[in-house]
Each structure stands twice: as structure tokens, then as C-alpha cells.
Design a protein around this motif. Sequence first.
Motif, PDB file in Angstrom:
ATOM      1  N   MET A  78      43.789  38.126  36.380  1.00 50.31           N
ATOM      2  CA  MET A  78      43.258  38.187  37.636  1.00 50.31           C
ATOM      3  C   MET A  78      44.077  38.552  39.032  1.00 50.31           C
ATOM      4  O   MET A  78      43.637  37.839  39.518  1.00 50.31           O
ATOM      5  CB  MET A  78      43.291  36.275  37.475  1.00 50.31           C
ATOM      6  CG  MET A  78      41.863  35.594  36.176  1.00 50.31           C
ATOM      7  SD  MET A  78      40.856  36.260  36.807  1.00 50.31           S
ATOM      8  CE  MET A  78      39.629  36.166  37.766  1.00 50.31           C
ATOM      9  N   ASP A  79      45.336  38.492  38.407  1.00 43.51           N
ATOM     10  CA  ASP A  79      46.071  38.566  39.648  1.00 43.51           C
ATOM     11  C   ASP A  79      47.444  39.920  39.343  1.00 43.51           C
ATOM     12  O   ASP A  79      47.112  39.744  37.752  1.00 43.51           O
ATOM     13  CB  ASP A  79      47.037  37.720  40.641  1.00 43.51           C
ATOM     14  CG  ASP A  79      47.824  36.745  39.077  1.00 43.51           C
ATOM     15  OD1 ASP A  79      49.098  37.978  38.785  1.00 43.51           O
ATOM     16  OD2 ASP A  79      47.141  35.798  38.671  1.00 43.51           O
ATOM     17  N   ALA A  80      47.808  40.558  39.872  1.00 46.61           N
ATOM     18  CA  ALA A  80      49.203  41.364  39.939  1.00 46.61           C
ATOM     19  C   ALA A  80      50.079  41.103  38.829  1.00 46.61           C
ATOM     20  O   ALA A  80      50.232  42.259  38.340  1.00 46.61           O
ATOM     21  CB  ALA A  80      49.173  42.548  40.911  1.00 46.61           C
ATOM     22  N   LYS A  81      50.996  40.032  39.098  1.00 46.79           N
ATOM     23  CA  LYS A  81      51.896  39.955  38.602  1.00 46.79           C
ATOM     24  C   LYS A  81      51.482  39.562  36.998  1.00 46.79           C
ATOM     25  O   LYS A  81      52.262  39.659  36.022  1.00 46.79           O
ATOM     26  CB  LYS A  81      52.343  39.041  39.080  1.00 46.79           C
ATOM     27  CG  LYS A  81      53.301  38.669  40.001  1.00 46.79           C
ATOM     28  CD  LYS A  81      53.252  37.191  40.926  1.00 46.79           C
ATOM     29  CE  LYS A  81      54.999  36.723  40.277  1.00 46.79           C
ATOM     30  NZ  LYS A  81      54.872  35.334  40.537  1.00 46.79           N
ATOM     31  N   ALA A  82      49.857  39.127  36.911  1.00 48.54           N
ATOM     32  CA  ALA A  82      49.900  38.766  35.154  1.00 48.54           C
ATOM     33  C   ALA A  82      49.612  39.862  35.010  1.00 48.54           C
ATOM     34  O   ALA A  82      49.554  40.483  33.956  1.00 48.54           O
ATOM     35  CB  ALA A  82      48.236  37.675  35.400  1.00 48.54           C
ATOM     36  N   TYR A  83      48.885  41.364  35.542  1.00 51.36           N
ATOM     37  CA  TYR A  83      48.623  42.388  34.781  1.00 51.36           C
ATOM     38  C   TYR A  83      49.558  42.802  34.659  1.00 51.36           C
ATOM     39  O   TYR A  83      50.159  43.791  33.467  1.00 51.36           O
ATOM     40  CB  TYR A  83      48.009  43.391  36.384  1.00 51.36           C
ATOM     41  CG  TYR A  83      47.158  44.362  35.440  1.00 51.36           C
ATOM     42  CD1 TYR A  83      46.974  44.809  34.794  1.00 51.36           C
ATOM     43  CD2 TYR A  83      48.289  45.422  36.213  1.00 51.36           C
ATOM     44  CE1 TYR A  83      46.258  46.222  34.314  1.00 51.36           C
ATOM     45  CE2 TYR A  83      47.620  46.737  35.730  1.00 51.36           C
ATOM     46  CZ  TYR A  83      46.893  47.250  35.076  1.00 51.36           C
ATOM     47  OH  TYR A  83      46.783  48.659  34.004  1.00 51.36           O
ATOM     48  N   MET A 117      37.648  31.209  40.700  1.00 54.29           N
ATOM     49  CA  MET A 117      38.170  31.717  40.026  1.00 54.29           C
ATOM     50  C   MET A 117      37.101  31.655  38.306  1.00 54.29           C
ATOM     51  O   MET A 117      36.903  32.985  37.639  1.00 54.29           O
ATOM     52  CB  MET A 117      39.823  31.119  38.582  1.00 54.29           C
ATOM     53  CG  MET A 117      40.589  32.373  37.849  1.00 54.29           C
ATOM     54  SD  MET A 117      42.163  32.272  38.286  1.00 54.29           S
ATOM     55  CE  MET A 117      42.339  30.044  36.990  1.00 54.29           C
ATOM     56  N   MET A 118      36.928  30.402  37.642  1.00 46.75           N
ATOM     57  CA  MET A 118      35.547  30.116  37.143  1.00 46.75           C
ATOM     58  C   MET A 118      34.275  31.169  36.971  1.00 46.75           C
ATOM     59  O   MET A 118      33.709  31.421  36.250  1.00 46.75           O
ATOM     60  CB  MET A 118      35.091  29.037  36.640  1.00 46.75           C
ATOM     61  CG  MET A 118      36.337  28.019  35.934  1.00 46.75           C
ATOM     62  SD  MET A 118      37.205  28.291  34.784  1.00 46.75           S
ATOM     63  CE  MET A 118      38.507  29.666  35.170  1.00 46.75           C
ATOM     64  N   TRP A 119      34.051  31.365  38.496  1.00 53.32           N
ATOM     65  CA  TRP A 119      32.793  31.624  38.722  1.00 53.32           C
ATOM     66  C   TRP A 119      32.761  33.432  39.030  1.00 53.32           C
ATOM     67  O   TRP A 119      32.309  34.642  37.924  1.00 53.32           O
ATOM     68  CB  TRP A 119      32.002  31.420  40.204  1.00 53.32           C
ATOM     69  CG  TRP A 119      31.588  30.146  39.811  1.00 53.32           C
ATOM     70  CD1 TRP A 119      31.296  29.109  40.815  1.00 53.32           C
ATOM     71  CD2 TRP A 119      30.314  30.230  39.818  1.00 53.32           C
ATOM     72  NE1 TRP A 119      30.833  28.603  39.944  1.00 53.32           N
ATOM     73  CE2 TRP A 119      30.307  28.849  39.318  1.00 53.32           C
ATOM     74  CE3 TRP A 119      29.593  31.556  38.540  1.00 53.32           C
ATOM     75  CZ2 TRP A 119      28.882  28.300  39.038  1.00 53.32           C
ATOM     76  CZ3 TRP A 119      28.064  30.247  38.070  1.00 53.32           C
ATOM     77  CH2 TRP A 119      27.998  29.167  38.363  1.00 53.32           C
ATOM     78  N   ARG A 120      34.004  33.615  38.964  1.00 51.09           N
ATOM     79  CA  ARG A 120      34.645  35.573  39.363  1.00 51.09           C
ATOM     80  C   ARG A 120      34.308  35.901  37.604  1.00 51.09           C
ATOM     81  O   ARG A 120      33.865  37.008  38.015  1.00 51.09           O
ATOM     82  CB  ARG A 120      36.196  36.176  40.237  1.00 51.09           C
ATOM     83  CG  ARG A 120      36.391  37.251  39.793  1.00 51.09           C
ATOM     84  CD  ARG A 120      35.431  37.762  40.293  1.00 51.09           C
ATOM     85  NE  ARG A 120      35.932  39.302  41.218  1.00 51.09           N
ATOM     86  CZ  ARG A 120      35.858  40.186  40.784  1.00 51.09           C
ATOM     87  NH1 ARG A 120      34.618  40.147  39.629  1.00 51.09           N
ATOM     88  NH2 ARG A 120      36.144  41.576  41.032  1.00 51.09           N
ATOM     89  N   ARG A 121      35.045  35.326  36.919  1.00 50.93           N
ATOM     90  CA  ARG A 121      35.186  35.806  35.378  1.00 50.93           C
ATOM     91  C   ARG A 121      34.057  35.278  35.134  1.00 50.93           C
ATOM     92  O   ARG A 121      33.230  36.315  34.226  1.00 50.93           O
ATOM     93  CB  ARG A 121      36.173  34.177  35.043  1.00 50.93           C
ATOM     94  CG  ARG A 121      36.022  34.521  33.226  1.00 50.93           C
ATOM     95  CD  ARG A 121      37.254  33.903  32.600  1.00 50.93           C
ATOM     96  NE  ARG A 121      35.977  32.575  32.140  1.00 50.93           N
ATOM     97  CZ  ARG A 121      36.776  30.854  31.646  1.00 50.93           C
ATOM     98  NH1 ARG A 121      38.324  31.321  31.718  1.00 50.93           N
ATOM     99  NH2 ARG A 121      35.683  30.529  32.030  1.00 50.93           N
TER     100      ARG A 121
END
Length: 304
Positions: A78-83, A117-121
Amino acid sequence: MAPAPAPVPSPTAPYPPSPRDELDLVLAKAANRNRTVIMTALNWAWAEPNTMIDLFLESFRVGEGTQELLNNLLIVAMDAKAYNRCLQFHPHCYSLRTRGVDFSAEKLFMTEDYLKMMWRRLGFLGEILKRGYSIVFSDADIMWLRNPFARLAEDADIQMTCDKYNGDPFDVQNDANTGFMYIRSNERTISFYRYWYLSRRYFPGQKEQDVLNILKFRRQFAGRGMKFMFLETKYFGGFCERSPGLDDVYTMHANCCKGLNAKLIDLRNVLDDWLDYRKPNIKSLSPNLGEWRPANACTNSWWL
């Protein structure tokens, strides 16, 4: 409640003619021969070293018949660092960013960013269905201890876990938990996920799971002709309602728990209990083999 009637057959979603973009490419690589992909989504707070993603992946490695499923796991960051962290240890990663929103920090339950975040998912799941792929979605705070495909109905449109199971897999009185879902890609599910996602406009301040627990009682829900089933907590348990013993468990969810730290403590115990059950020894950390230790950190998390 009597079993729901069999739905009218619906053609599966059409296969995309060829990869169109990065998402098509990563789905094609991760999916199995039945065009089913296992998916989890997480932000940096859950992707940092020695946090949730490490426990999640460890469960696949130590589970029964689960290690090969890692080949079909798509990690959605959900963000660049996690990717960037995902790229260090897993072959199937996808970056799902939201313009103007930073999802990297821990999102506390029911805060504004948590809801976004939940709705984006959820909207992203609908996009995958439209591309002709079925999905086994799993929150990263679910430990995969046995291969769940053995317990999933092949003819159901949607199957999902519940916080409390009342004994009837078709009864909408079961309290849906969207942490673990199996969704077959077809016209019925594509239409429903679009409807579910658009419903967020009418329920401000509520997460997607709560909205589903409203929609399932509406006449239009039954009228969609979906075969919608709830999974038994005997096999797909959680801290709300545990699998009674380790002989039957397939997945274990850190639900009914608030905060990352509490989840990490009690899920570590889950994996240790499982390892002791699989390979008992005199140094066992579990006082009673075949039984779960209480989820004390999660129980106490609501009072801290």
C-alpha cells in the motif's frame, strides 16, 4: 435455515486477451493453472523486518501443504516502502498507491486512514475479479497452517470467514469477517463487488466489513443469485472464536485484537504452539500439546 437454492449458472469472466499493464503481468505470474491468486495487502508498518509479514510467510513455510502456495501469493503493497521491502524477499509484488495518502504508518482501527485503506483494498479486489482471476484474499495477520483449498467449496461464488459461526454456512446471521475470502471471478461476483464498493458513499465512517454485514440483509443481496457461504471457525478460526484444537485448524486469524504489537505476541504463540504440535519435544513452549495458549495480549489490548 434451509440451504440456499443453487444459483443460476453464470459464465465466468472473460479472459483478458493479453497483458495490458503491470498488474496483468504480475497476476499472470502469480496465478495457478485455474487462474486463482492468493493475495494479501499490507503497509510499511506490517512489512517492516520482524513484524507481521515475517510471521505470515513463516506460517506458509511451516504449515502442512502450504509452502508451495507461496508460488501463488501476490503481496500488494500500500506504500512505496512496503513495496521495496517486498521485492527483497518475494517474487510477486505489486505497488498499489493512493494519490495524496500516505499509508506507511500503522493505521489504528477505525481511524480515517484505516477506513480509506480498507475501502481502497476492496476496490482493488474488484479490479482483479474483472480481469478474470479468482482470489483467495487473506489478511497478513492470518496464519496458514494447512492448505485451505481442501476445505473450500468449488461451486460457491463467495466464501468468507466469520467472527462467530452458528452452524449454518448459508445463514446471513453469521457475522462476516472479510479477513479471509475466496471469490470466484464471474459476472455475479464482479457485479456484487462493484455494488459493495460503491455502497461506501452511503455509509460514511464505516469499514467495508460493517457495510457488508448491512447489505447481506437486503432483498437485493438474495436476488443476486450468488452462492454465498460462511466458513466454519472449527477450521478457519480466530481469536474471536478459536478452532477447538490443532487437529482441525487450517487458518488462525488475530481478529478481536487491537494493535500490531498485541497481534505479533499472540500470533508468535500460535506458530510456536503449531510447531510444538508438529514436532513435540521436552522443551515444548506449550503447556498442553494440541491446545492453544490463551491470546492474552489481544484480550488485554482493548483495555490499554
